[in-house]
Design an enzyme around this catalytic site. Structure first.
Site, mmCIF file in Angstrom:
data_model
loop_
_atom_site.group_PDB
_atom_site.id
_atom_site.type_symbol
_atom_site.label_atom_id
_atom_site.label_comp_id
_atom_site.label_asym_id
_atom_site.label_seq_id
_atom_site.Cartn_x
_atom_site.Cartn_y
_atom_site.Cartn_z
ATOM 1 N N ASP A 23 0.852 -1.190 0.000
ATOM 2 C CA ASP A 23 0.000 0.000 0.000
ATOM 3 C C ASP A 23 0.885 1.236 0.000
ATOM 4 O OD1 ASP A 23 -2.881 1.097 0.375
ATOM 5 O OD2 ASP A 23 -1.685 2.218 1.819
ATOM 6 N N GLU A 25 0.725 5.590 0.233
ATOM 7 C CA GLU A 25 -0.014 6.838 0.425
ATOM 8 C C GLU A 25 0.720 7.910 -0.364
ATOM 9 O OE1 GLU A 25 -2.877 6.777 1.776
ATOM 10 O OE2 GLU A 25 -2.736 4.756 2.601
ATOM 11 N N HIS A 183 -5.976 4.625 6.056
ATOM 12 C CA HIS A 183 -5.203 5.559 5.227
ATOM 13 C C HIS A 183 -3.808 5.803 5.779
ATOM 14 C CE1 HIS A 183 -8.976 5.863 3.274
ATOM 15 N NE2 HIS A 183 -9.536 6.551 4.234
ATOM 16 N N ASP A 188 -3.386 -0.083 6.395
ATOM 17 C CA ASP A 188 -4.132 -0.571 5.237
ATOM 18 C C ASP A 188 -3.494 -1.823 4.637
ATOM 19 O OD1 ASP A 188 -5.818 1.533 5.629
ATOM 20 O OD2 ASP A 188 -5.382 2.558 3.747
#
EC number: 3.1.13.-
Length: 221
Positions: A23, A25, A183, A188
């Site tokens: 993941d 961001e 988030h 996540d």
């Protein structure tokens, strides 16, 4: 089943690919222009019963590359504070963060007798696009991940549970999900890893994997 047999099964289960959950961001939706701000990866392993499970988590804050765009809406969505003293102290350059992620991934590929990693993500094309852009931007020649194949838990969640939102798919699978912690790349990724394992194991426990082997003439009988 011995540990060696479990490794053999992992190597065979995804045709030599090792699933690694990722993941990212970011500072927006444009992989070429927008900053990579956090990255996390969870390697997976297989137990003696052939069940897939999360193994190790690796997560890093990332310093935006020079000239990177960061949308305020993205910061509001993720809750990332670029001015946090802790973040500024621990954040790595893109090049170093990718190196720290790729090292344990390569080690896991070798340990599981696989040939390459395959990215698992929720809306995986987004993470794969940013990962590939960062690899290219930093001139990294040895990317352990397949450049375009991936497993998308949004798609799989829709198939298995009728849910495409990560939080809803997790809850449908009996996995706790804290919206206040969402988030964050680490959080996540860990929830996505649990979800992917739950779906793969559910398919196996319902007899789907044995049937697939039988139909391909690969069963032991």
């Amino acid at each position: 089943m011995s540990d060696g047999q479990a490794r053999d099964l992992m190597a065979q289960r995804f045709r030599g690919f090792l699933p690694v959950v990722v993941d990212l961001e970011t500072g927006g939706f444009n992989a070429q222009r927008d900053a990579l701000l956090e990255i996390a990866a969870v390697t997976l392993t297989m137990d003696a019963q052939g069940n897939l499970m999360p193994d190790d988590t690796h997560a890093f804050h990332v310093r935006p590359f020079e000239g990177a765009n960061i949308e305020q809406a993205a910061l509001d969505f993720t809750g990332i504070d670029l001015d946090s003293p802790l973040r500024q102290q621990v954040a790595l350059s893109e090049h170093d963060a990718l190196g720290e992620i790729f090292k344990p991934v390569r080690k896991a590929i070798k340990a599981n007798q696989c040939t390459r990693a395959i990215l698992v993500g929720h809306n995986a094309a987004f993470d794969q696009g940013f990962l590939n852009a960062a690899v290219e931007r930093n001139g990294i020649k040895r990317n352990p991940f397949h450049p375009f194949s991936c497993f998308d838990t949004a798609t799989l969640g829709g198939l298995v549970y009728g849910q495409t939102v990560l939080a809803r798919a997790c809850r449908a699978a009996g996995i706790e999900f804290d919206n206040a912690s969402a988030h964050s790349a680490r959080y996540d990724t860990e929830r996505t890893a649990e979800l992917f394992c739950a779906m793969v194991n559910r398919y196996k426990n319902l007899g789907g994997w044995d049937l697939a082997l039988k139909e391909q003439g690969m069963d032991e009988d």
